[in-house]
Scaffold this motif. Sequence first.
Motif, short mmCIF file in Angstrom:
data_model
loop_
_atom_site.label_atom_id
_atom_site.label_comp_id
_atom_site.label_asym_id
_atom_site.label_seq_id
_atom_site.Cartn_x
_atom_site.Cartn_y
_atom_site.Cartn_z
N TYR A 32 14.23 8.34 1.02
CA TYR A 32 14.03 6.91 1.65
C TYR A 32 12.75 6.23 1.26
CZ TYR A 32 18.16 8.23 4.04
OH TYR A 32 19.32 8.64 4.63
N GLU A 33 12.68 5.18 1.24
CA GLU A 33 11.37 4.36 1.21
C GLU A 33 11.27 3.97 2.53
OE1 GLU A 33 9.22 1.15 -1.44
OE2 GLU A 33 10.93 0.16 -0.27
N ILE A 34 10.18 3.97 3.08
CA ILE A 34 9.82 3.78 4.70
C ILE A 34 8.62 2.98 4.45
CG2 ILE A 34 9.11 4.55 6.77
CD1 ILE A 34 10.77 7.26 5.95
N ILE A 35 9.05 1.80 5.37
CA ILE A 35 7.58 0.75 5.47
C ILE A 35 7.67 0.77 6.85
CG2 ILE A 35 6.80 -1.75 5.18
CD1 ILE A 35 8.79 -1.93 2.94
N GLY A 36 6.27 0.83 7.20
CA GLY A 36 5.82 0.90 8.79
C GLY A 36 4.16 1.10 8.80
N LYS A 37 3.91 1.01 10.14
CA LYS A 37 2.49 1.14 10.39
C LYS A 37 2.14 2.47 10.81
CE LYS A 37 -0.86 -1.43 13.19
NZ LYS A 37 -0.94 -2.37 14.33
N VAL A 38 0.92 2.98 10.31
CA VAL A 38 0.50 4.08 10.47
C VAL A 38 -0.35 4.41 11.77
CG1 VAL A 38 -1.22 6.08 9.62
CG2 VAL A 38 0.13 4.52 7.88
N GLY A 39 -0.13 5.20 12.53
CA GLY A 39 -0.72 5.49 13.96
C GLY A 39 -2.10 5.83 13.59
N ALA A 40 -3.06 5.12 14.51
CA ALA A 40 -4.72 5.11 14.12
C ALA A 40 -5.14 6.30 14.51
CB ALA A 40 -5.31 4.15 15.10
N SER A 41 -4.37 7.13 15.32
CA SER A 41 -5.02 8.48 15.80
C SER A 41 -4.20 9.73 15.21
CB SER A 41 -5.28 8.59 17.25
OG SER A 41 -4.14 8.55 17.93
N ASP A 42 -2.79 9.55 15.30
CA ASP A 42 -1.87 10.67 14.95
C ASP A 42 -1.36 10.70 13.46
OD1 ASP A 42 -0.01 8.62 14.98
OD2 ASP A 42 1.24 9.41 16.82
N LYS B 106 1.16 9.08 12.28
CA LYS B 106 2.76 9.05 12.15
C LYS B 106 2.92 7.79 11.57
CE LYS B 106 3.63 12.68 15.65
NZ LYS B 106 4.20 12.77 16.82
N ILE B 107 3.88 7.47 10.86
CA ILE B 107 4.54 6.33 10.41
C ILE B 107 5.50 5.76 11.45
CG2 ILE B 107 5.64 4.80 8.63
CD1 ILE B 107 4.28 6.72 6.81
N ASN B 108 5.32 4.42 12.15
CA ASN B 108 6.18 3.78 13.04
C ASN B 108 7.09 3.04 12.05
OD1 ASN B 108 7.46 2.86 15.04
ND2 ASN B 108 6.11 1.73 16.21
N ILE C 215 0.70 -1.20 0.05
CA ILE C 215 -0.01 0.00 -0.06
C ILE C 215 0.88 1.25 -0.05
CG2 ILE C 215 -1.62 1.39 1.16
CD1 ILE C 215 -2.75 -1.26 2.53
N ARG C 216 0.90 2.05 -1.08
CA ARG C 216 1.95 3.12 -1.12
C ARG C 216 0.85 4.30 -1.08
NH1 ARG C 216 6.27 2.04 -3.48
NH2 ARG C 216 6.57 0.17 -4.68
N VAL C 217 1.40 5.38 0.16
CA VAL C 217 0.59 6.48 0.36
C VAL C 217 1.56 7.73 0.29
CG1 VAL C 217 -0.59 5.09 2.29
CG2 VAL C 217 1.70 6.31 3.00
N ARG D 55 3.79 1.79 2.79
CA ARG D 55 5.00 2.31 2.19
C ARG D 55 5.00 3.74 1.75
NH1 ARG D 55 8.29 -1.51 -0.91
NH2 ARG D 55 7.12 -3.22 0.15
N VAL D 56 6.12 4.38 2.05
CA VAL D 56 6.24 5.82 1.37
C VAL D 56 7.32 6.12 1.05
CG1 VAL D 56 6.53 6.78 3.64
CG2 VAL D 56 5.55 8.25 1.65
N VAL D 57 7.65 6.99 -0.22
CA VAL D 57 8.63 7.44 -0.71
C VAL D 57 9.04 8.82 -0.49
CG1 VAL D 57 10.42 7.51 -2.59
CG2 VAL D 57 9.26 5.45 -2.27
N GLY D 58 9.91 9.54 0.18
CA GLY D 58 9.93 10.93 0.13
C GLY D 58 11.36 11.19 0.76
N ARG D 59 11.66 12.49 0.69
CA ARG D 59 12.80 13.08 1.00
C ARG D 59 12.76 13.70 2.28
NH1 ARG D 59 16.56 14.80 -2.23
NH2 ARG D 59 15.18 15.12 -4.19
#
Length: 106
Positions: free
Chosen positions: A61-71, A73-75, A6-8, A22-26
């Motif tokens: 970077y490409e970051i794979i992680g879990k999105v916080g349900a309320s905030d 933020k990607i962990n 899932i790309r966001v 997963r997200v790719v960003g600077r």
Amino acid sequence: MDAASIRVQASTIKDYGGRIVRVVGRVENIDFGSNTATISAGGPIEVITNANDPLETGKIYEIIGKVGASDFKINAYSVTQFSDNTNVELHSRLAALVPKVPELFY
């Protein structure tokens, strides 16, 4: 497909609270004291990193992680540095298409 495909980007991250993405960003800035970073991926996204993640301001970077349900933020679970020539805008456009045509991505 694997859930991590899932790309966001900044405008779609709120649709995936509690899910792995997963997200790719600077990297725009890093706060080593709180192990957080802000990346630019169609807008700002906050990432909670591990102390061992080798982040540098200005790098992509490409970051794979879990999105916080309320905030929202990607962990970060995984951090991979991409080439400085990576087209971040193209990745953001792709991420914007994912919710519009999920049959192509899932």
